[in-house]
Design a protein around this motif. Structure first.
Motif, PDB file in Angstrom:
ATOM      1  N   GLY A  85       0.812  -1.215   0.000  1.00 21.47           N
ATOM      2  CA  GLY A  85       0.000   0.000   0.000  1.00 21.47           C
ATOM      3  C   GLY A  85       0.842   1.259   0.000  1.00 21.47           C
ATOM      4  O   GLY A  85       0.634   2.178  -0.800  1.00 21.47           O
ATOM      5  N   LEU A  86       1.827   1.312   0.899  1.00 22.75           N
ATOM      6  CA  LEU A  86       2.655   2.510   1.046  1.00 22.75           C
ATOM      7  C   LEU A  86       3.751   2.588   0.001  1.00 22.75           C
ATOM      8  O   LEU A  86       4.123   3.666  -0.453  1.00 22.75           O
ATOM      9  CB  LEU A  86       3.275   2.553   2.443  1.00 22.75           C
ATOM     10  N   GLY A  87       4.315   1.444  -0.350  1.00 20.78           N
ATOM     11  CA  GLY A  87       5.402   1.429  -1.317  1.00 20.78           C
ATOM     12  C   GLY A  87       6.706   1.025  -0.677  1.00 20.78           C
ATOM     13  O   GLY A  87       6.748   0.383   0.383  1.00 20.78           O
ATOM     14  N   LEU A  88       7.795   1.440  -1.292  1.00 18.05           N
ATOM     15  CA  LEU A  88       9.141   1.097  -0.850  1.00 18.05           C
ATOM     16  C   LEU A  88       9.786   2.343  -0.252  1.00 18.05           C
ATOM     17  O   LEU A  88       9.928   3.366  -0.923  1.00 18.05           O
ATOM     18  CB  LEU A  88       9.955   0.607  -2.045  1.00 18.05           C
ATOM     19  N   HIS A 161      13.175   5.643  -3.115  1.00 17.84           N
ATOM     20  CA  HIS A 161      11.813   5.506  -2.623  1.00 17.84           C
ATOM     21  C   HIS A 161      10.873   5.230  -3.800  1.00 17.84           C
ATOM     22  O   HIS A 161      11.027   5.798  -4.884  1.00 17.84           O
ATOM     23  CB  HIS A 161      11.341   6.809  -1.952  1.00 17.84           C
ATOM     24  N   ASN A 162       9.906   4.378  -3.582  1.00 21.46           N
ATOM     25  CA  ASN A 162       8.878   4.119  -4.597  1.00 21.46           C
ATOM     26  C   ASN A 162       7.520   4.233  -3.919  1.00 21.46           C
ATOM     27  O   ASN A 162       7.052   3.292  -3.274  1.00 21.46           O
ATOM     28  CB  ASN A 162       9.071   2.731  -5.209  1.00 21.46           C
ATOM     29  N   LEU A 163       6.920   5.411  -4.012  1.00 23.29           N
ATOM     30  CA  LEU A 163       5.683   5.687  -3.298  1.00 23.29           C
ATOM     31  C   LEU A 163       4.472   5.154  -4.056  1.00 23.29           C
ATOM     32  O   LEU A 163       4.324   5.384  -5.248  1.00 23.29           O
ATOM     33  CB  LEU A 163       5.521   7.198  -3.084  1.00 23.29           C
ATOM     34  N   LYS A 164       3.611   4.457  -3.327  1.00 28.73           N
ATOM     35  CA  LYS A 164       2.374   3.951  -3.903  1.00 28.73           C
ATOM     36  C   LYS A 164       1.235   4.946  -3.621  1.00 28.73           C
ATOM     37  O   LYS A 164       1.387   5.871  -2.813  1.00 28.73           O
ATOM     38  CB  LYS A 164       2.048   2.578  -3.312  1.00 28.73           C
ATOM     39  N   PRO A 165       0.093   4.785  -4.297  1.00 25.73           N
ATOM     40  CA  PRO A 165      -1.011   5.751  -4.142  1.00 25.73           C
ATOM     41  C   PRO A 165      -1.389   6.066  -2.696  1.00 25.73           C
ATOM     42  O   PRO A 165      -1.674   7.217  -2.356  1.00 25.73           O
ATOM     43  CB  PRO A 165      -2.159   5.073  -4.894  1.00 25.73           C
ATOM     44  N   LEU A 166      -1.367   5.057  -1.813  1.00 25.70           N
ATOM     45  CA  LEU A 166      -1.762   5.311  -0.430  1.00 25.70           C
ATOM     46  C   LEU A 166      -0.848   6.327   0.242  1.00 25.70           C
ATOM     47  O   LEU A 166      -1.308   7.146   1.050  1.00 25.70           O
ATOM     48  CB  LEU A 166      -1.760   3.999   0.367  1.00 25.70           C
ATOM     49  N   SER A 167       0.432   6.295  -0.095  1.00 27.20           N
ATOM     50  CA  SER A 167       1.365   7.270   0.483  1.00 27.20           C
ATOM     51  C   SER A 167       1.006   8.692   0.068  1.00 27.20           C
ATOM     52  O   SER A 167       1.057   9.622   0.876  1.00 27.20           O
ATOM     53  CB  SER A 167       2.801   6.953   0.050  1.00 27.20           C
TER      54      SER A 167
END
Length: 291
Positions: A85-88, A161-167
């Motif tokens: 959800g959050l990413g890396l 960093h690899n941010l996903k939509p939830l972040s």
């Protein structure tokens, strides 16, 4: 009739999808704009010493301030969050080995990162809790920088960093401490030194390392991110109000509470607070008891 109902449902779902996409698009754009904002600040000049006592003090501060929790025991960096959800989320390699800081990374660059939460290009750091380090004294910040600059090179290349939509959604709602520079008053000056003594003032100074989770008022609250537990109140209205000084020190040294609970160090980093001196723990207890 059925066709009409299905058609109406399809239109409603399509409209909802467009609305959600539009809201997310706005949040993404807003967060990206904040990430790309450039800050113009004047980094204070520090006199860095590299004697053995200073380096040992800086190493201990790096432990009690939680540097190793995100950057690894060797400070060569690590992945500290890998969540669908959050990413890396990455703790950078802080040495000058392969994949680490550039060879010309200077004392000024360190001050910009710790005091102001920004990179050398003026843009904000991500997730780095500089809002806790910005209140350090010149003496303590200098010691941490001296230690960091003395680190042996570690060759470790890590992804960005690899941010996903939830972040992006959480950052837009200010529910995730993503954009560090926004949380700092860049006009404040560093204090020279803080006296190490059992006092409320010294305890308050030390407590800045706790504010990222427990909030500035130490009352805790919502989880700092999805999947984390609710943050407890550590004032007199919480457990600190029920624990003696000796019990408080035992908790922060061993992770074991008087009630028999064992605290997960992933949620409350007691191995970090275990490195505090008796004077520091007593001062912190005095401050929390004063709230």
């Amino acid at each position: 009739m059925l066709i009409r109902i299905l058609k109406g449902t399809g239109i409603a779902l399509l409209s909802l999808g467009v609305l959600i996409a539009g809201v997310y698009g706005y949040m993404y754009y807003q967060v990206q704009s904040r990430i790309n904002e450039k800050y113009v600040v004047q980094a204070p000049v520090l006199n860095i010493r590299y004697d053995s006592a200073q380096l040992a003090y800086g190493e201990r501060l790096a432990i009690v301030k939680g540097c190793r929790d995100c950057h690894g025991d060797d400070m060569g960096g690590k992945v500290f969050v890998d969540d669908p959800g959050l990413g890396l989320l990455i703790g950078k390699n802080l040495t000058k080995g392969k994949g680490g800081l550039p060879k010309d990374y200077s004392t000024e660059d360190w001050v910009l990162a710790l005091k102001h939460g920004i990179r050398r290009d003026g843009k904000t750091l991500l997730f780095m809790p500089s809002y806790e380090f910005t209140h350090l004294s010149e003496e303590d910040m200098s010691a941490i920088i001296a230690y960091a600059q003395s680190l042996k090179p570690v060759d470790r290349e890590l992804p960005d960093h690899n941010l996903k939509p939830l972040s992006y959604v959480l950052a837009s709602l200010d529910k995730l401490p993503l954009i560090v520079a926004e949380k700092i008053d860049h006009s404040t000056e560093l204090i020279k030194q803080v006296k190490s003594e059992v006092s409320v003032d010294f305890g308050k100074y030390l407590s800045t390392s706790c504010t990222g989770c427990h909030r500035p008022n130490m009352k805790g609250g919502d989880p700092i991110a999805p999947g984390f537990p609710v943050v407890p109140d550590v004032t007199t209205s919480g457990n600190v109000g029920k624990w003696t000084e000796d019990q408080f020190i035992t908790v922060l040294r061993t992770g074991k509470t008087p009630e028999g609970k064992e605290i997960d160090p992933k949620n409350m980093p007691w191995p970090m607070t275990a490195a505090y001196t008796d004077t520091e723990l007593k001062a912190l207890y005095a401050y929390l008891k004063s709230i």
